[in-house]
Write an enzyme that holds these catalytic residues in place. Structure first.
Site: not given
Length: 229
Positions: A126, A153, A162, A190
């Site tokens: 997420h 995350s 989530d 990332q």
């Protein structure tokens, strides 16, 4: 990713047997590609046995075909409701005997029954530092809040949207000149780094889900996951 992840977050696995991974995705599939590349280079001890999309035109299906991986579209528009779609998807996953099910931009809210059936096998990524900003438009929400950092995350999937326990996060700075697109690109870079790491942790059984949260190497992880500081 925070500096303290570098040693323990090693992607290499010591497990001899390879897990069976299925990727669920709805769009371009850049995170799926990162995981495909990591598996095919043996950085993740797993075989991706199928890529499934709910969108017939999703480019992730082409990515799978290019990598020699079986691809399948289960078009959600053919089903009258979420539960009926989820039943067909669950039957397919059962037949594949998937060890790990990776949501990589799978734009479907999964029913509680589906999630409970595959508890502990389902991973999602997420684009926020959960528990901040569940749901959509996370990059603009971070900008609107004048946050100094943002990120992504990887978490176990639970029936709460989530809301499953976080396993690993990566943080990025927010600069004054950033647009939502700038921030999205920085976060996505990332995502491509940390998602294969966590997939490998789950495949090697380093990461597990228990009733009271996520664990890594037998230790319970804090709310923001491993190396959250």
């Amino acid at each position: 990713m925070t500096n303290s992840t570098s040693k323990s977050a090693s992607i290499n696995s010591t497990v001899g047997t390879r897990s069976r991974v299925v990727i669920l995705a709805s769009g371009n599939g850049s995170n799926a590609q990162a995981i495909i590349d990591a598996c095919q280079s043996n950085k993740v001890s797993a075989d991706i046995i199928k890529v499934i999309s709910n969108i017939p035109s999703a480019y992730v299906l082409t990515r799978a075909a290019n990598a020699g991986i079986d691809a399948l579209c289960i078009d959600h528009k053919r089903y009258p409701n979420r539960e009926s779609f989820d039943l067909v998807l669950a039957k397919e996953l059962d037949s594949l005997q998937a060890d790990v099910i990776v949501l990589a931009g799978f734009m479907r809210i999964l029913s509680e029954g589906f999630v409970n059936q595959f508890t502990g096998k389902l991973l999602n990524i997420h684009p926020s530092l959960l528990p901040k900003y569940p749901g959509l438009n996370t990059h603009q929400r971070a900008l609107d809040a004048n946050d100094e950092e943002h990120g992504t995350s990887v978490h176990f999937v639970t029936p709460e949207l989530d809301g499953g326990p976080v396993i690993l996060q990566a943080k990025v700075p927010i600069f004054e000149s950033d647009s939502a697109d700038d921030l999205a690109q920085r976060v996505q870079s990332q995502e491509h780094e940390i998602y294969p790491i966590v997939v490998n942790w789950l495949c090697s059984k380093r990461a597990i889900l228990k009733s009271d949260g996520a664990y890594l190497d037998g230790k319970k992880l804090p709310e923001c996951g491993y190396a959250s500081e």
